[in-house]
Structures are given as C-alpha cells and as structure tokens.
Design a protein around this motif. Structure first.
Motif, PDB file in Angstrom:
ATOM      1  N   ARG A  21       2.990  -9.783  -2.752  1.00  0.00           N
ATOM      2  CA  ARG A  21       1.766  -9.421  -2.023  1.00  0.00           C
ATOM      3  C   ARG A  21       0.565  -9.848  -2.856  1.00  0.00           C
ATOM      4  N   PRO A  22      -0.561 -10.157  -2.211  1.00  0.00           N
ATOM      5  CA  PRO A  22      -1.763 -10.504  -2.982  1.00  0.00           C
ATOM      6  C   PRO A  22      -2.342  -9.285  -3.704  1.00  0.00           C
ATOM      7  N   GLN A  23      -3.109  -9.562  -4.736  1.00  0.00           N
ATOM      8  CA  GLN A  23      -3.680  -8.484  -5.549  1.00  0.00           C
ATOM      9  C   GLN A  23      -4.585  -7.570  -4.741  1.00  0.00           C
ATOM     10  N   HIS A  24      -5.316  -8.129  -3.773  1.00  0.00           N
ATOM     11  CA  HIS A  24      -6.241  -7.267  -3.022  1.00  0.00           C
ATOM     12  C   HIS A  24      -5.497  -6.205  -2.218  1.00  0.00           C
ATOM     13  N   ILE A  25      -4.245  -6.455  -1.865  1.00  0.00           N
ATOM     14  CA  ILE A  25      -3.450  -5.449  -1.154  1.00  0.00           C
ATOM     15  C   ILE A  25      -3.176  -4.264  -2.089  1.00  0.00           C
ATOM     16  N   LEU A  26      -2.843  -4.550  -3.338  1.00  0.00           N
ATOM     17  CA  LEU A  26      -2.610  -3.460  -4.295  1.00  0.00           C
ATOM     18  C   LEU A  26      -3.883  -2.650  -4.523  1.00  0.00           C
ATOM     19  N   ARG A  27      -5.018  -3.330  -4.603  1.00  0.00           N
ATOM     20  CA  ARG A  27      -6.290  -2.595  -4.763  1.00  0.00           C
ATOM     21  C   ARG A  27      -6.577  -1.736  -3.524  1.00  0.00           C
ATOM     22  N   TYR A  28      -6.253  -2.262  -2.346  1.00  0.00           N
ATOM     23  CA  TYR A  28      -6.415  -1.482  -1.111  1.00  0.00           C
ATOM     24  C   TYR A  28      -5.514  -0.252  -1.128  1.00  0.00           C
ATOM     25  N   TRP A  29      -4.254  -0.446  -1.535  1.00  0.00           N
ATOM     26  CA  TRP A  29      -3.326   0.694  -1.588  1.00  0.00           C
ATOM     27  C   TRP A  29      -3.848   1.790  -2.515  1.00  0.00           C
ATOM     28  N   GLU A  30      -4.519   1.409  -3.593  1.00  0.00           N
ATOM     29  CA  GLU A  30      -5.089   2.411  -4.501  1.00  0.00           C
ATOM     30  C   GLU A  30      -6.106   3.292  -3.782  1.00  0.00           C
ATOM     31  N   THR A  31      -6.791   2.736  -2.771  1.00  0.00           N
ATOM     32  CA  THR A  31      -7.772   3.530  -2.029  1.00  0.00           C
ATOM     33  C   THR A  31      -7.097   4.428  -0.997  1.00  0.00           C
ATOM     34  N   ARG A  32      -5.902   4.098  -0.595  1.00  0.00           N
ATOM     35  CA  ARG A  32      -5.205   4.840   0.452  1.00  0.00           C
ATOM     36  C   ARG A  32      -4.178   5.839  -0.062  1.00  0.00           C
ATOM     37  N   PHE A  33      -3.685   5.640  -1.278  1.00  0.00           N
ATOM     38  CA  PHE A  33      -2.651   6.516  -1.833  1.00  0.00           C
ATOM     39  C   PHE A  33      -3.157   7.120  -3.137  1.00  0.00           C
ATOM     40  N   PRO A  34      -3.569   8.388  -3.100  1.00  0.00           N
ATOM     41  CA  PRO A  34      -4.129   9.005  -4.311  1.00  0.00           C
ATOM     42  C   PRO A  34      -3.114   9.109  -5.451  1.00  0.00           C
ATOM     43  N   GLN A  35      -1.824   9.019  -5.127  1.00  0.00           N
ATOM     44  CA  GLN A  35      -0.798   9.081  -6.166  1.00  0.00           C
ATOM     45  C   GLN A  35      -0.807   7.828  -7.041  1.00  0.00           C
ATOM     46  N   LEU A  36      -1.324   6.730  -6.512  1.00  0.00           N
ATOM     47  CA  LEU A  36      -1.321   5.444  -7.203  1.00  0.00           C
ATOM     48  C   LEU A  36      -2.598   5.307  -8.021  1.00  0.00           C
ATOM     49  N   ARG A  37      -2.504   5.546  -9.306  1.00  0.00           N
ATOM     50  CA  ARG A  37      -3.660   5.491 -10.198  1.00  0.00           C
ATOM     51  C   ARG A  37      -3.292   4.732 -11.475  1.00  0.00           C
ATOM     52  N   PRO A  38      -3.399   3.397 -11.454  1.00  0.00           N
ATOM     53  CA  PRO A  38      -3.109   2.651 -12.680  1.00  0.00           C
ATOM     54  C   PRO A  38      -4.180   2.903 -13.733  1.00  0.00           C
ATOM     55  N   LEU A  39      -3.826   2.621 -14.971  1.00  0.00           N
ATOM     56  CA  LEU A  39      -4.807   2.706 -16.050  1.00  0.00           C
ATOM     57  C   LEU A  39      -5.823   1.595 -15.852  1.00  0.00           C
ATOM     58  N   THR A  40      -7.077   1.873 -16.117  1.00  0.00           N
ATOM     59  CA  THR A  40      -8.090   0.816 -16.051  1.00  0.00           C
ATOM     60  C   THR A  40      -8.731   0.700 -17.429  1.00  0.00           C
TER      61      THR A  40
END
Length: 122
Positions: A21-40
């Motif tokens: 999947r493209p990177q922007h999809i993963l960034r979108y998922w971060e906005t939709r799934f509060p459980q998904l919180r990578p380190l920044t």
C-alpha cells in the motif's frame, strides 16, 4: 538489503512496501484508528514498533481480504479492546463455600450433565 530483526522498528516506507500500500494510506489509517500510534521523530519521521506492524497487517487483512469497511474495522477493534478492558476489570467470581453441601452438589450435577451432553454429541 538484509531483513530486519523481528523486533526492529520499521519506517513508513518499509511497512508500506511490505503490505503493498502507498505511504499515504498508512498515514490515513493513523487518523482513523487511535490504536495505531507509531513513534515520531524529528521531521515527523514515523517508526512503527512490532505491535504497530502487527496492527497494520491486521487492518490491511481485514480491509483487503475480508471485505471490511474502515468503519467495520473501527468497530471490531473497539469491541475487542472494550472486551479486554471489561474482562480485566471484572472481579473474579466468588468461589462457592466448601461448607455448603447443596452448592457443591449443584456444581457436581451441572458438571455431570455437561459431560453427558458432550459425550452425546460425539
């Protein structure tokens, strides 16, 4: 390029390539799934921990292979998280007093019936 160790952090590019999947999809998922919180880190570089990687793989599978919608995956993950919290917060049932023969007989009878029902189903 050698494979990373199982516990190593993954960049958004590595994870996006892994799931196709493209990177922007993963960034979108971060906005939709509060459980998904990578380190920044500096410059908003994202580093996904092993538990984040597992969650991304699961979201990807639910969306692309099992036909869930974003809303459906949100509900599923929320229900699972709520169920775990409820189970953790629920007090353990009080054991029947060993001095109460009627309670012990009722337990024995229900176990005996369950065994009979189970063997009848074979």
């Amino acid at each position: 390029m050698p494979e990373k160790a199982a516990g190593a952090l993954r960049t958004i590019g590595e994870l996006a390539q892994e799931i196709g999947r493209p990177q922007h999809i993963l960034r979108y998922w971060e906005t939709r799934f509060p459980q998904l919180r990578p380190l920044t880190r500096a410059g908003n570089r994202r580093y996904y921990r092993p538990e984040d990687v597992a969650l991304v793989r699961r979201i990807h599978q639910l969306l692309s292979q099992e036909g869930y919608t974003i809303r459906g995956v949100q509900r599923l993950l929320a229900a699972e998280r709520g169920g775990k919290a409820a189970r953790a917060a629920a007090p353990a049932p009080a054991p029947a007093p060993a001095s109460d023969p009627a309670a012990l007989k009722a337990i024995r009878d229900s176990l005996d019936q369950a065994l009979k029902d189970d063997s009848a189903g074979d």
